[in-house]
Design an enzyme around this catalytic site. Sequence first.
Site, PDB file in Angstrom:
ATOM      1  N   SER A 119       0.829  -1.213   0.000  1.00  0.00           N
ATOM      2  CA  SER A 119       0.000   0.000   0.000  1.00  0.00           C
ATOM      3  C   SER A 119       0.860   1.259   0.000  1.00  0.00           C
ATOM      4  CB  SER A 119      -0.850   0.051   1.269  1.00  0.00           C
ATOM      5  OG  SER A 119      -1.596  -1.110   1.418  1.00  0.00           O
ATOM      6  N   HIS A 138      -1.154  -2.567  -7.169  1.00  0.00           N
ATOM      7  CA  HIS A 138      -1.889  -2.220  -5.959  1.00  0.00           C
ATOM      8  C   HIS A 138      -3.388  -2.315  -6.194  1.00  0.00           C
ATOM      9  CE1 HIS A 138      -2.816   0.913  -2.621  1.00  0.00           C
ATOM     10  NE2 HIS A 138      -2.924  -0.319  -2.178  1.00  0.00           N
ATOM     11  N   GLU A 150      -3.459   0.426  -9.159  1.00  0.00           N
ATOM     12  CA  GLU A 150      -2.342   1.346  -9.352  1.00  0.00           C
ATOM     13  C   GLU A 150      -1.150   0.494  -9.786  1.00  0.00           C
ATOM     14  OE1 GLU A 150      -2.889   5.121  -6.333  1.00  0.00           O
ATOM     15  OE2 GLU A 150      -2.147   3.274  -5.428  1.00  0.00           O
ATOM     16  N   ASN A 188      -3.597   6.305  -1.467  1.00  0.00           N
ATOM     17  CA  ASN A 188      -3.334   6.305  -0.019  1.00  0.00           C
ATOM     18  C   ASN A 188      -2.678   7.596   0.468  1.00  0.00           C
ATOM     19  OD1 ASN A 188      -4.583   3.950   0.591  1.00  0.00           O
ATOM     20  ND2 ASN A 188      -2.789   2.700   0.158  1.00  0.00           N
TER      21      ASN A 188
HETATM   22  N1  NAD Z   1      -6.287  -4.166   3.777  1.00  0.00           N
HETATM   23  C1  NAD Z   1      -6.376  -3.353   2.739  1.00  0.00           C
HETATM   24  O1  NAD Z   1      -7.373  -2.646   2.532  1.00  0.00           O
HETATM   25  C2  NAD Z   1      -5.235  -3.296   1.729  1.00  0.00           C
HETATM   26  C3  NAD Z   1      -5.488  -2.722   0.478  1.00  0.00           C
HETATM   27  C4  NAD Z   1      -4.486  -2.724  -0.487  1.00  0.00           C
HETATM   28  C5  NAD Z   1      -3.244  -3.259  -0.184  1.00  0.00           C
HETATM   29  N2  NAD Z   1      -3.000  -3.799   1.047  1.00  0.00           N
HETATM   30  C6  NAD Z   1      -1.672  -4.379   1.289  1.00  0.00           C
HETATM   31  O2  NAD Z   1      -1.786  -5.788   1.092  1.00  0.00           O
HETATM   32  C7  NAD Z   1      -0.873  -6.454   1.959  1.00  0.00           C
HETATM   33  C8  NAD Z   1      -1.653  -7.434   2.822  1.00  0.00           C
HETATM   34  O3  NAD Z   1      -2.577  -6.742   3.612  1.00  0.00           O
HETATM   35  P1  NAD Z   1      -3.814  -7.482   4.298  1.00  0.00           P
HETATM   36  O4  NAD Z   1      -4.737  -6.440   4.749  1.00  0.00           O
HETATM   37  O5  NAD Z   1      -4.300  -8.574   3.407  1.00  0.00           O
HETATM   38  O6  NAD Z   1      -3.079  -8.142   5.569  1.00  0.00           O
HETATM   39  P2  NAD Z   1      -3.533  -9.421   6.432  1.00  0.00           P
HETATM   40  O7  NAD Z   1      -2.870  -9.261   7.745  1.00  0.00           O
HETATM   41  O8  NAD Z   1      -5.007  -9.614   6.357  1.00  0.00           O
HETATM   42  O9  NAD Z   1      -2.870 -10.657   5.648  1.00  0.00           O
HETATM   43  C9  NAD Z   1      -1.481 -10.864   5.520  1.00  0.00           C
HETATM   44  C10 NAD Z   1      -1.250 -12.360   5.352  1.00  0.00           C
HETATM   45  O10 NAD Z   1       0.121 -12.565   4.975  1.00  0.00           O
HETATM   46  C11 NAD Z   1       0.585 -13.713   5.649  1.00  0.00           C
HETATM   47  N3  NAD Z   1       2.052 -13.706   5.653  1.00  0.00           N
HETATM   48  C12 NAD Z   1       2.894 -13.071   6.498  1.00  0.00           C
HETATM   49  N4  NAD Z   1       4.171 -13.338   6.173  1.00  0.00           N
HETATM   50  C13 NAD Z   1       4.140 -14.170   5.089  1.00  0.00           C
HETATM   51  C14 NAD Z   1       5.130 -14.807   4.307  1.00  0.00           C
HETATM   52  N5  NAD Z   1       6.416 -14.662   4.567  1.00  0.00           N
HETATM   53  N6  NAD Z   1       4.728 -15.593   3.289  1.00  0.00           N
HETATM   54  C15 NAD Z   1       3.409 -15.766   3.015  1.00  0.00           C
HETATM   55  N7  NAD Z   1       2.429 -15.186   3.735  1.00  0.00           N
HETATM   56  C16 NAD Z   1       2.782 -14.404   4.752  1.00  0.00           C
HETATM   57  C17 NAD Z   1      -0.059 -13.625   7.018  1.00  0.00           C
HETATM   58  O11 NAD Z   1      -0.040 -14.885   7.680  1.00  0.00           O
HETATM   59  C18 NAD Z   1      -1.471 -13.146   6.657  1.00  0.00           C
HETATM   60  O12 NAD Z   1      -2.365 -14.228   6.414  1.00  0.00           O
HETATM   61  C19 NAD Z   1      -0.134  -5.368   2.733  1.00  0.00           C
HETATM   62  O13 NAD Z   1       1.064  -5.063   2.066  1.00  0.00           O
HETATM   63  C20 NAD Z   1      -1.111  -4.208   2.674  1.00  0.00           C
HETATM   64  O14 NAD Z   1      -0.469  -2.966   2.828  1.00  0.00           O
HETATM   65  C21 NAD Z   1      -3.979  -3.843   2.004  1.00  0.00           C
END
Ligand code: NAD
Length: 292
Positions: A119, A138, A150, A188
């Site tokens: 993000s 993204h 993005e 963001n």
């Molecule tokens: N939540 C949102 O609205 C949003 C939107 C766009 C982008 N993002 C980005 O997406 C990414 C994930 O966010 P999220 O909200 O899904 O987080 P989340 O915490 O829901 O999920 C992250 C997952 O990654 C897993 N993980 C951690 N280390 C790992 C590894 N080494 N190998 C494989 N899996 C691993 C965790 O166990 C978890 O299940 C982040 O970079 C975040 O910034 C989030």
Amino acid sequence: MKVAVIGAGTMGSGIAQAFAQCDAVETVYLCDIKQEFADGGKSKIEKNLGRLVKKEKMTQEAADAIVAKVKTGLNTIATDPDLVVEAALEVMDIKKACFKELQENIVKNPDCIYASNTSSLSITEIGAGLKTPIIGMHLFNPAPVMKLIEVISGANTPKETTEKVIEISKTLGKTPVQVNEAPGFVVNRILIPLINEGIFVYSEGISDIEGIDTAMKLGCNHPMGPLELGDYVGLDIVLAIMDVLYNETKDSKYRACGLLRKMVRAGHLGVKSGIGFYKYNEDRTKTPVDKL
Ligand SMILES: NC(=O)c1ccc[n+]([C@@H]2O[C@H](COP(=O)([O-])OP(=O)(O)OC[C@H]3O[C@@H](n4cnc5c(N)ncnc54)[C@H](O)[C@@H]3O)[C@@H](O)[C@H]2O)c1
């Protein structure tokens, strides 16, 4: 096309669903650090599609075919993808380690494209020292529904990788917008400080939770207020992005609100932990925490 999604959380499971729904995709590897986490991501996809079947927007057969494309496991199952989309935690070292491991020991396809769903983190820094430079792809939450991608090029991202990712985004039925690397990119950079400001407004006692959300919904025609949106995004993600904006610019206008940091430390992360600015009830209603 085969796609590996690394991380089966909120975004990873949504991204896996978006790809599995696409005719051009034959297999989606949905990977996490534990088999049960990856399986949990797949169950979420099944539930989402089940809702569409119930509403008669999709046949059970079509839903089954989409789910059947999703293979779950640890990152080590992703041996032959054409595209990797990393959606692990928003932590630089974790992202760097994931790509290094995939490129050096797991993925055998030399033409594989490596994308991060970060993000806010620097694409150039995530890709530094890797054999193959990475690109930002993204997507937004919920990934099967939201139309924007993005597409962020780092300093070393080859032009042809950018062109391919733009093409893939369109195949997915999304609208790609090309963005130059900068903290928070476009959405963001604007949205997260707005949520943070909403938290300041609440912590200064200017209005209550529902009041702030109602004001922004009715006053600005926003579909969600800043506090409910913060809960939906995940308050840990909101904090991580504020910290990136601040650390990259050292501009005090990006300082995270103290209440936000306190809530994250308490594990009050919003929808995903069941409590944030709202408490999420079993019957899918929510109650503002200042009314509990
Ligand atoms: N939540 C949102 O609205 C949003 C939107 C766009 C982008 N993002 C980005 O997406 C990414 C994930 O966010 P999220 O909200 O899904 O987080 P989340 O915490 O829901 O999920 C992250 C997952 O990654 C897993 N993980 C951690 N280390 C790992 C590894 N080494 N190998 C494989 N899996 C691993 C965790 O166990 C978890 O299940 C982040 O970079 C975040 O910034 C989030």
